[in-house]
Each structure stands twice: as structure tokens, then as C-alpha cells.
Design a protein around this motif. Structure first.
Motif, PDB file in Angstrom:
ATOM      1  N   HIS A  39       0.838  -1.204   0.000  1.00  0.00           N
ATOM      2  CA  HIS A  39       0.000   0.000   0.000  1.00  0.00           C
ATOM      3  C   HIS A  39       0.876   1.258   0.000  1.00  0.00           C
ATOM      4  O   HIS A  39       0.602   2.215  -0.733  1.00  0.00           O
ATOM      5  CB  HIS A  39      -0.949   0.010   1.198  1.00  0.00           C
ATOM      6  N   ASN A  40       1.914   1.254   0.807  1.00  0.00           N
ATOM      7  CA  ASN A  40       2.827   2.384   0.868  1.00  0.00           C
ATOM      8  C   ASN A  40       3.407   2.691  -0.502  1.00  0.00           C
ATOM      9  O   ASN A  40       3.423   3.838  -0.946  1.00  0.00           O
ATOM     10  CB  ASN A  40       3.945   2.071   1.871  1.00  0.00           C
ATOM     11  N   LEU A  41       3.869   1.662  -1.175  1.00  0.00           N
ATOM     12  CA  LEU A  41       4.518   1.865  -2.469  1.00  0.00           C
ATOM     13  C   LEU A  41       3.523   2.247  -3.554  1.00  0.00           C
ATOM     14  O   LEU A  41       3.816   3.104  -4.403  1.00  0.00           O
ATOM     15  CB  LEU A  41       5.307   0.621  -2.851  1.00  0.00           C
ATOM     16  N   LEU A  42       2.342   1.650  -3.548  1.00  0.00           N
ATOM     17  CA  LEU A  42       1.318   2.023  -4.535  1.00  0.00           C
ATOM     18  C   LEU A  42       0.865   3.467  -4.342  1.00  0.00           C
ATOM     19  O   LEU A  42       0.686   4.207  -5.316  1.00  0.00           O
ATOM     20  CB  LEU A  42       0.127   1.070  -4.465  1.00  0.00           C
ATOM     21  N   THR A  43       0.700   3.862  -3.096  1.00  0.00           N
ATOM     22  CA  THR A  43       0.328   5.244  -2.814  1.00  0.00           C
ATOM     23  C   THR A  43       1.433   6.188  -3.300  1.00  0.00           C
ATOM     24  O   THR A  43       1.154   7.232  -3.901  1.00  0.00           O
ATOM     25  CB  THR A  43       0.090   5.439  -1.303  1.00  0.00           C
ATOM     26  N   GLY A  44       2.681   5.803  -3.037  1.00  0.00           N
ATOM     27  CA  GLY A  44       3.805   6.614  -3.500  1.00  0.00           C
ATOM     28  C   GLY A  44       3.848   6.736  -5.012  1.00  0.00           C
ATOM     29  O   GLY A  44       4.125   7.812  -5.550  1.00  0.00           O
ATOM     30  N   VAL A  45       3.579   5.633  -5.697  1.00  0.00           N
ATOM     31  CA  VAL A  45       3.549   5.660  -7.166  1.00  0.00           C
ATOM     32  C   VAL A  45       2.483   6.641  -7.648  1.00  0.00           C
ATOM     33  O   VAL A  45       2.735   7.449  -8.556  1.00  0.00           O
ATOM     34  CB  VAL A  45       3.296   4.253  -7.751  1.00  0.00           C
ATOM     35  N   LEU A  72      18.686   0.677 -11.710  1.00  0.00           N
ATOM     36  CA  LEU A  72      17.248   0.427 -11.581  1.00  0.00           C
ATOM     37  C   LEU A  72      16.877  -0.309 -10.296  1.00  0.00           C
ATOM     38  O   LEU A  72      15.708  -0.569 -10.050  1.00  0.00           O
ATOM     39  CB  LEU A  72      16.759  -0.366 -12.797  1.00  0.00           C
ATOM     40  N   ILE A  73      17.846  -0.599  -9.449  1.00  0.00           N
ATOM     41  CA  ILE A  73      17.584  -1.406  -8.266  1.00  0.00           C
ATOM     42  C   ILE A  73      17.088  -0.573  -7.072  1.00  0.00           C
ATOM     43  O   ILE A  73      16.648  -1.113  -6.065  1.00  0.00           O
ATOM     44  CB  ILE A  73      18.826  -2.239  -7.881  1.00  0.00           C
ATOM     45  N   GLY A  74      17.135   0.731  -7.188  1.00  0.00           N
ATOM     46  CA  GLY A  74      16.725   1.601  -6.082  1.00  0.00           C
ATOM     47  C   GLY A  74      15.317   1.323  -5.576  1.00  0.00           C
ATOM     48  O   GLY A  74      15.068   1.361  -4.371  1.00  0.00           O
ATOM     49  N   GLY A  75      14.406   1.039  -6.473  1.00  0.00           N
ATOM     50  CA  GLY A  75      13.035   0.738  -6.059  1.00  0.00           C
ATOM     51  C   GLY A  75      12.952  -0.512  -5.201  1.00  0.00           C
ATOM     52  O   GLY A  75      12.186  -0.571  -4.240  1.00  0.00           O
ATOM     53  N   ALA A  76      13.764  -1.503  -5.541  1.00  0.00           N
ATOM     54  CA  ALA A  76      13.796  -2.723  -4.721  1.00  0.00           C
ATOM     55  C   ALA A  76      14.335  -2.407  -3.334  1.00  0.00           C
ATOM     56  O   ALA A  76      13.807  -2.889  -2.326  1.00  0.00           O
ATOM     57  CB  ALA A  76      14.655  -3.793  -5.399  1.00  0.00           C
ATOM     58  N   PHE A  77      15.391  -1.580  -3.269  1.00  0.00           N
ATOM     59  CA  PHE A  77      15.921  -1.182  -1.966  1.00  0.00           C
ATOM     60  C   PHE A  77      14.867  -0.413  -1.172  1.00  0.00           C
ATOM     61  O   PHE A  77      14.718  -0.623   0.031  1.00  0.00           O
ATOM     62  CB  PHE A  77      17.175  -0.325  -2.124  1.00  0.00           C
ATOM     63  N   GLY A  78      14.148   0.482  -1.851  1.00  0.00           N
ATOM     64  CA  GLY A  78      13.092   1.239  -1.178  1.00  0.00           C
ATOM     65  C   GLY A  78      12.033   0.333  -0.580  1.00  0.00           C
ATOM     66  O   GLY A  78      11.569   0.535   0.546  1.00  0.00           O
ATOM     67  N   LEU A  84      11.267  -3.601   6.117  1.00  0.00           N
ATOM     68  CA  LEU A  84      12.052  -3.864   7.322  1.00  0.00           C
ATOM     69  C   LEU A  84      11.721  -2.875   8.438  1.00  0.00           C
ATOM     70  O   LEU A  84      11.696  -3.249   9.615  1.00  0.00           O
ATOM     71  CB  LEU A  84      13.549  -3.856   7.005  1.00  0.00           C
ATOM     72  N   GLY A  85      11.451  -1.636   8.073  1.00  0.00           N
ATOM     73  CA  GLY A  85      11.025  -0.659   9.076  1.00  0.00           C
ATOM     74  C   GLY A  85       9.691  -1.038   9.696  1.00  0.00           C
ATOM     75  O   GLY A  85       9.503  -0.961  10.917  1.00  0.00           O
ATOM     76  N   ILE A  86       8.764  -1.478   8.854  1.00  0.00           N
ATOM     77  CA  ILE A  86       7.451  -1.912   9.343  1.00  0.00           C
ATOM     78  C   ILE A  86       7.599  -3.103  10.279  1.00  0.00           C
ATOM     79  O   ILE A  86       6.937  -3.177  11.315  1.00  0.00           O
ATOM     80  CB  ILE A  86       6.528  -2.261   8.154  1.00  0.00           C
ATOM     81  N   LYS A  87       8.473  -4.033   9.929  1.00  0.00           N
ATOM     82  CA  LYS A  87       8.678  -5.227  10.764  1.00  0.00           C
ATOM     83  C   LYS A  87       9.376  -4.889  12.088  1.00  0.00           C
ATOM     84  O   LYS A  87       9.101  -5.511  13.105  1.00  0.00           O
ATOM     85  CB  LYS A  87       9.505  -6.278  10.006  1.00  0.00           C
ATOM     86  N   SER A  88      10.280  -3.924  12.093  1.00  0.00           N
ATOM     87  CA  SER A  88      11.066  -3.602  13.285  1.00  0.00           C
ATOM     88  C   SER A  88      10.319  -2.746  14.294  1.00  0.00           C
ATOM     89  O   SER A  88      10.483  -2.910  15.505  1.00  0.00           O
ATOM     90  CB  SER A  88      12.340  -2.852  12.879  1.00  0.00           C
ATOM     91  N   MET A  89       9.513  -1.826  13.820  1.00  0.00           N
ATOM     92  CA  MET A  89       8.925  -0.827  14.703  1.00  0.00           C
ATOM     93  C   MET A  89       8.024  -1.387  15.798  1.00  0.00           C
ATOM     94  O   MET A  89       8.099  -0.903  16.930  1.00  0.00           O
ATOM     95  CB  MET A  89       8.202   0.246  13.911  1.00  0.00           C
TER      96      MET A  89
END
Length: 143
Positions: A39-45, A72-78, A84-89
Motif C-alpha cells: 500500500h505504501n509503495l502504490l500510494t507513492g507511485v 534500476l535497483i533503487g526501487g527494490a531497496f526502497g 524492514l522498518g514496518i517489521k522492526s517498529m
């Protein structure tokens, strides 16, 4: 862009990083971390698509096929960063999670600047700054 605006944008990015991680973590409690990431990424798109349409710069996207594949790998890193932030918080909380992320970012950014981009040399002040950040994160982590 002048230096003041660059600093202002960086401050805003830091604030939005905190808000994004907090909101995504709460969303992940209702759905799943993977769905919250999606959802985060779709909203960002959608947001950046509308911004490019309104600015008239969407036609620049056609150049994407001409760039080196490793760019082109930046999106995968994002995606990985958000997930990982969602899992850690939920386990660590916002302060600890983002403190660790910031220290990891700064250490890796210094290494990239020194060894890959050659934008700076390692100076005593750099080392002290990194050590202070690590010490600060340790104090935040300490119960």
C-alpha cells in the motif's frame, strides 16, 4: 537549489520518514507488513505519477530504458527499507528503530562517500561523529 532549501528538504525527509514508519507500522497491525508495504509503495507511485503529470515531466521516463541496469535497483531497496522498518517498529518502537536506521545510513553513507564516490576523505572529525552517533544510539537502546 540553494543550500538552505537542501537542508530544509532533508529535515522534511527526516520528519516524513518518522511519520511514514509510524503510520505503516500501525497499518501493518491491521493488515500484514507485506500488504502495508504494498500500500505504501502504490500510494507513492500514485503521488509521484500525479506530480510528474502536473509538472509535464512524465515523458522523461522513456529514458529509463537507456540507463545501466544497476541504476534500476533503487526501487527494490526502497521496498526492502519500508518493509524492514514496518517489521522492526512494533518490537523496537519509533525512536530505537529510526535511531538504528539513521546510524546505519550515516555509516554506510560515509563509506560510500569515501570509497565509491570519492567525495571526501576520512578525517578525525568523521570518526568522532560516527562514534558519537553510535554511542547515542547505544544510550537510546539501553534499558
Amino acid at each position: 537549489m540553494d543550500r538552505f532549501m537542501a537542508i530544509f528538504f532533508a529535515i522534511c525527509a527526516g520528519i516524513f520518514t518518522t511519520l511514514e514508519a509510524t503510520i505503516n507500522s500501525k497499518l501493518a497491525n491491521i493488515v500484514t507488513p507485506k500488504i502495508a508495504t504494498l500500500h505504501n509503495l502504490l500510494t507513492g507511485v500514485l503521488v509521484i505519477l500525479v506530480a510528474n503529470i502536473l509538472k509535464g515531466t512524465l515523458n522523461q521516463y522513456s529514458k529509463i530504458i537507456t540507463v545501466s541496469p544497476q541504476l534500476l535497483i533503487g526501487g527494490a531497496f526502497g521496498t526492502i527499507i519500508v518493509y524492514l522498518g514496518i517489521k522492526s517498529m512494533p518490537e523496537l518502537g519509533a525512536t530505537i528503530t529510526l535511531s538504528i536506521i539513521v546510524v546505519a545510513q550515516l555509516i554506510s553513507a560515509l563509506l560510500v562517500d569515501v570509497f565509491l564516490l570519492h567525495h571526501r576523505e576520512v578525517r578525525f572529525g568523521n570518526i568522532i561523529g560516527v562514534l558519537l552517533l553510535v554511542a547515542g544510539t547505544y544510550l537510546i537502546l539501553k534499558k
